[in-house]
Structure formats: structure tokens, C-alpha cells
Design a protein around this motif. Structure first.
Motif: not given
Length: 613
Positions: A465, A469, A511
Motif C-alpha cells: 500500500r 500511495d 485517491w
């Protein structure tokens, strides 16, 4: 002039969409969108757990002009009637638009005939900042996995490969259907048995590119080396697998089959196999629950006990160990062809829990050096192109792992003009990458700048992750390894991230700040989930599997212990020799003097087991 499109709900009722505010003297040809064209813009219905949260809406794209938008699409002035739904319209000075008395619009032809134009339900084209809600496929509660329903891919019935699966198919789960083949048998579960004719054509095409299997079928058919064998298989169900299954049947075996991947089944091929009498339990877009149900239906059959296992990924072997361990008393051996499955077998062997001999086909030369390398060298580009339409020239790509799969991926992308980085843990493979002209890096060093991330390690959590990101906007993320553990997809299933299904097997994960990544096949095997693989190279692997089954099944008691073995070198060479006639290749034969000098048999094997090709 505003272009207006009918809504998805009204598309089936309205014969055509109008172009408004046309001047009678306007010279440019105008495009009328047919109901079929509008319907094509609506994404396929997805599905999921009825109690799961609805997937994030996806942005609509404006339609592209059709091939009939030129002058040839003009209507004859003398026609005097409304064009058909599939026709293209063009403004004509001989026709004038008049407002009908009840508010509708009329077409007036030169001879004075007035015809009322079809009414339309109008809706402005939506662009990227506007959203469209996808339909959800009705499913029974508990049948779908919540973790998979967010992006709907478990129930997606489309194949990016050349599949005849149609959006108009009955969306009832195959488990709830009552289907029979032409012989009256219902011992199968496929998407639609009526697709069998299409699947049969694909199998016949595959046979032309699988010369070794066809030769093996012809040579060994008389002696039936697999007579009495009851093989339960769990592999990708493609046309190539169908040729293998029918070859095993021709050699005397009875087969029952399930899919090793929820996306890789070609529905029409599964239907063709079911029609020809093979108990097949698989369809494209299974849920996790469906996946294990299909495997269980292959194994748990009254009056039928398997004595051989052909596995790809180890899931079938795992299921039998977990649910039916007593079956191993009659099983003669396991043939496994994937890195993931072989790893599981070695773990069982090390723990003393492997109770039958197993053949490691993945590390045989003909699998490792041909299927893994040459297959991936061609199919990586195919899978990426079909799903993203991207251009490779100048793109920055990081390939995680420089084994045979990684080597094939890197070679293809480099040839297309991409800038390729490699990550590796093995210093020998790392040195090979450097010598081949690739920059060896850690993933953290390039994650912010690369356009594509490809995993092919067989490991887990290679892309975490944290990496996800930090990726740039529109970075493409995919996996070329067998298992779906390499990319931490589970970490993306959080409330703050929005999932958009934009194509079959293509999700945008967005996101909160608007950044998005493009995730292919939910981190599962890209080439078999999103495209096809070269038939010829699969012929090599399938022949290796067939010979491994023959070897284990016919081996005298005691030859193989409860351990993991490699395919004998002589068989590897035999598989290769069966494919050489395709290239009109002619092998050189050793003279007696040369054979004596080298200490070899004239007929092979020609290399020791430790030789690295």
C-alpha cells in the motif's frame, strides 16, 4: 448545436437519436446515433453481493463518430419516411423541420408528405467530471464474496480475449441453471452450453498450432497408456487446455476439470468440452465461493475416485488435503506446473506431509525456458494493449523479478522502446539483468516516476500500500505471476478509496486527492485474464504435462517416493523434438566415434541434469 444522447433506460425504446438545431442549408454531414450505438456505450452489468456497498460510478466518454458518418450516409430526398434505427442521418436542403402540433417534430419531404419524427428522451453527454452508476448483477445473498464485490470483477462475464460471451447472456449464476448437453448429460456447470459450437471452432484452430500433442495423440492412441486413469484437473480452461484434455481422453483417461483462475476460462471452450462429454465446472468471472464450489464438484463425486491430479497453482491439491485426505490412498501422483503450486509441494514434502509422488513440471526445461520466457515475451504486450490501448515507446516500466517470466517481459518492453527498470533479490538474476542492459533498482527508488509496474516474482506483497500511495497519477499496475498475492490489493479496499470499473478487468482506484491508478485483473494473472497466450508455446507445456502424467501413472511401484521430482531429461528432449518439424528443422546426429568421445548415447539424453540451458 448540442448533441444529445438517449439514456440507457430509453435506448431500447427509441429508434434513433436526433441532432438538434440543424440549419436547412448546413452543408456538413451530421451524425445520427442509432440505439445500438448508444447501447454499446453503456458498460456491461456487473454484480456483487446484494448487501455489499455499491461500486463507485465511472465516467462516461463521448461517442466516437461511426464509419457511416460521411456523405454516403445521406438519405434520398424521395424516401419520404423516417430512417431505420441503424441508419445515419444528414441534414438535407430538400427536407425541412416543422414543429408538430402536439409538440413533436415532423419531417416534410419535397412532395409535401409530412411524417412525424420519432420522439427522443434527451440527455446531455456526460464528461469526466460527471458520473454514471453501473448496474449490479442480481445474485443470491452469500454467493458473492464481499471482498471481491467492490469492483465487480468476480462476476464480470466479458473476456478481453476473443470470447463469444455476450452481454445479453442470461445473468443467472450457472450454479442456478439446469443445463444438459445433446447427450442428455448434466454433469457439468458452464456459462452457456449453447456456445459449444463456437468453442469447438476455437479448439480446432488450437489443434493446428499444437503439433506435439497431436503427434502424441496419434502415436500413443493404439496402446492407450492412460487406460484406467481418472484425472482430476485444475488449470486455465482455454482452447489449448481443451486440446490437452481431449488428448488425455484419447489416451484412455477419464477427466474431470475445474478452473485455476476465476478470470481465465473461455466460456465457449468450456461449453464445447461439456458438450463433448467432459465434466467441466468453470466460467469466466467466478466468485471465490464459486471457485471452491467448482473444485469440490470435480472431486466429490459418488462412484468416481480420482487416481491422478493435474494442478496449476496447488489449489486442487490443497482442497483434497483439506477436505478429502483419504483420497490420497488411491492417488498415484500429482503433476504441478506453476511456481506457486511447486512451492506448496516442496513445503508439504519438507513437513513430511506429501503422501504421493509429485512431478514438478514448472522447472522442467521445456516449461521453464519456453512457456515462461517466450509466452510472456509476447503476451505481456497483448494484455497491456488490450486493456489500456497504451503506447509503449518512452514509457518507464519497472519489472519486479528477473526470472524467466521477467526476462520475457523486459525483452518485449525494451524492444518497444520502453525504459525498463528491474528489481531482484537474487544476485545471479540481478547480474543477468545488468548484462542485458537493464537498470537494477529498488522499487522505492523509482515508484514515483514509473508509468507501469509489473510483478512476476511468485512472492507476496511485492507492491505494498505504501508503494501504491506513492505512485504517479494513471500508473498502470499488473501481475504476471500465477498468484494474486504479489500486489496488496486488499489494502485498497478501504472507504477512502473509490473504485471505478472502466473496462472488463480494468479498474481505476481513485485517491481522495483525485490521483488514480489503473489496476488490471485485480492483481491476478494478466495475460490469461486479459488476453490470450501463444498456442504453440502452450503446446510445449501441455505435452510436458501429458508425458508427466503417463510417467507417474505407469511407473512401477517404488520408482518414485513421496517426494517432488523433475521430469526426466529424456522426456524433456522428446517434447522438444516433437516440435522441431514445425520449423522444418533437421537435427545433426552423432557418429559412433563422437558419441564415444563425449560419453553419450547417440539418442540422448545429451546434457546432464545440472546443465543450465
Amino acid at each position: 448545436m448540442s448533441v444529445q444522447v438517449v439514456s440507457a433506460a430509453a435506448a431500447a425504446k427509441v429508434p434513433e437519436v436526433e441532432l438538434k438545431d440543424l440549419s436547412p442549408s448546413e452543408a456538413e454531414p451530421q451524425l445520427g446515433l442509432s440505439a445500438a450505438a448508444v447501447g454499446a456505450m453503456v458498460p456491461p452489468a456487473g454484480g456483487g453481493d446484494p448487501e455489499a456497498p455499491a461500486p463507485a460510478p465511472a465516467a462516461e466518454r463521448p461517442p466516437a463518430p461511426g464509419p457511416g458518418s460521411g456523405p454516403t450516409a445521406a438519405l434520398s430526398p424521395a424516401a419520404g419516411k423516417v430512417p431505420q434505427a441503424s441508419a445515419m442521418k444528414r441534414s438535407d436542403p430538400h427536407h425541412q423541420h416543422q414543429r408538430h402540433r402536439d409538440g413533436g417534430e415532423a419531417l416534410v419531404s419535397p412532395d409535401g408528405t409530412v411524417t412525424e419524427a420519432p420522439r427522443t428522451v434527451k440527455k446531455q453527454i456526460q464528461f469526466a467530471d460527471q458520473k454514471q452508476e453501473f448496474n449490479k448483477r442480481p445474485t443470491k445473498i452469500g454467493r458473492r464474496s464481499l471482498s471481491r464485490s467492490i469492483s465487480q470483477s468476480s462476476t464480470d462475464s466479458y473476456s478481453s480475449a476473443a470470447s463469444y460471451t455476450d452481454s445479453s447472456d442470461d445473468e443467472t449464476s450457472p450454479r442456478d441453471k439446469q443445463q444438459k448437453n445433446s447427450k442428455g448429460s448434466s454433469d457439468f456447470c458452464v456459462k452457456n452450453i449453447k456456445q459449444a459450437e463456437f468453442g469447438r471452432r476455437e479448439i480446432e484452430i488450437a489443434e493446428q498450432e499444437m503439433p506435439a500433442l497431436m503427434a502424441l495423440r496419434k502415436r500413443a492412441q493404439g496402446e492407450k497408456p492412460l487406460a484406467g486413469a481418472k484425472i482430476v484437473g485444475c488449470t486455465h480452461i482455454t482452447a489449448q487446455t481443451a486440446v490437452l484434455m481431449e488428448t488425455l481422453g484419447a489416451l484412455g483417461a477419464q477427466c474431470r476439470w475445474a478452473a485455476c483462475n476465476i478470470y481465465s476460462t473461455l466460456n465457449e471452450v468450456a461449453a464445447a468440452l461439456a458438450e463433448s462429454g467432459f465434466p467441466v465446472f468453470a466460467w469466466k468471472g467466478e466468485s471465490e465461493d464459486d471457485f471452491w464450489w467448482c473444485i469440490d464438484r470435480c472431486v466429490n463425486v459418488e462412484g468416481w475416485q480420482p487416481n491422478m491430479i493435474l494442478d496449476d497453482g496447488g489449489d486442487l491439491t490443497h482442497w483434497i488435503y483439506k477436505k478429502y485426505p483419504n483420497m490420497f490412498k488411491k492417488i498415484k501422483g500429482i503433476v504441478e506446473e506453476s511456481v506457486t503450486g511447486v512451492h506448496r509441494l516442496y513445503q508439504l514434502s519438507k513437513a513430511g506431509k506429501l503422501c504421493v509422488p509429485a512431478m514438478n513440471v514448472n522447472d522442467s526445461v521445456t516449461k521453464q525456458k519456453f512457456d515462461n520466457l517466450y509466452c510472456c515475451r509476447e503476451s505481456i504486450l497483448d494484455g497491456l494493449k488490450r486493456t489500456t490501448d497504451m503506447m509503449f515507446g518512452g514509457k518507464q516500466v519497472v519489472v519486479c523479478g528477473y526470472g524467466e517470466v521477467g526476462k520475457g517481459c523486459c525483452a518485449a518492453l525494451k524492444a518497444m522502446g520502453s525504459i525498463v527498470y528491474v528489481t531482484e533479490i537474487d544476485p545471479i538474476c540481478a547480474l543477468q539483468a545488468c548484462m542485458d542492459g537493464f537498470r537494477l533498482v529498488k522499487l522505492n527508488e523509482v515508484i514515483r516516476q514509473v508509468d507501469i509496474v509489473i510483478t512476476c516474482t511468485g512472492n507476496k506483497n511485492v507492491v505494498t500500500r505504501e508503494h501504491l500511495d506513492r505512485m504517479k497519477n494513471s500508473c498502470i499496475v499488473c501481475n504476471m505471476g500465477h498468484s494474486n498475492t504479489e500486489i496488496d490489493v486488499a489494502s485498497l479496499r478501504t472507504p477512502e478509496l473509490t473504485w471505478e470499473r472502466v473496462r472488463s478487468q480494468v479498474d481505476h482506484v481513485i485517491w481522495p486527492d483525485g490521483k488514480r491508478i489503473v489496476l488490471l485483473a485485480e492483481g491476478r494473472l494478466l495475460n490469461l485474464s486479459c488476453s490470450t497466450v501463444p498456442t504453440f508455446v502452450l503446446s510445449i507445456t501441455a505435452t510436458t504435462q501429458a508425458l508427466a502424467l503417463i510417467e507417474l501413472y505407469n511407473a512401477p511401484e517404488g520408482r518414485y517416493k513421496q517426494d517432488v521430482y523433475l521430469l526426466p531429461k529424456k522426456m524433456d528432449e522428446y517434447v522438444a523434438s516433437l516440435h522441431l518439424p514445425t520449423f522444418d528443422a533437421h537435427l545433426t546426429e552423432l557418429t559412433d566415434e563422437q558419441a564415444k568421445y563425449l560419453g553419450l548415447n547417440k539418442n540422448g539424453p545429451f546434457k546432464p541434469n545440472y546443465y543450465r540451458y
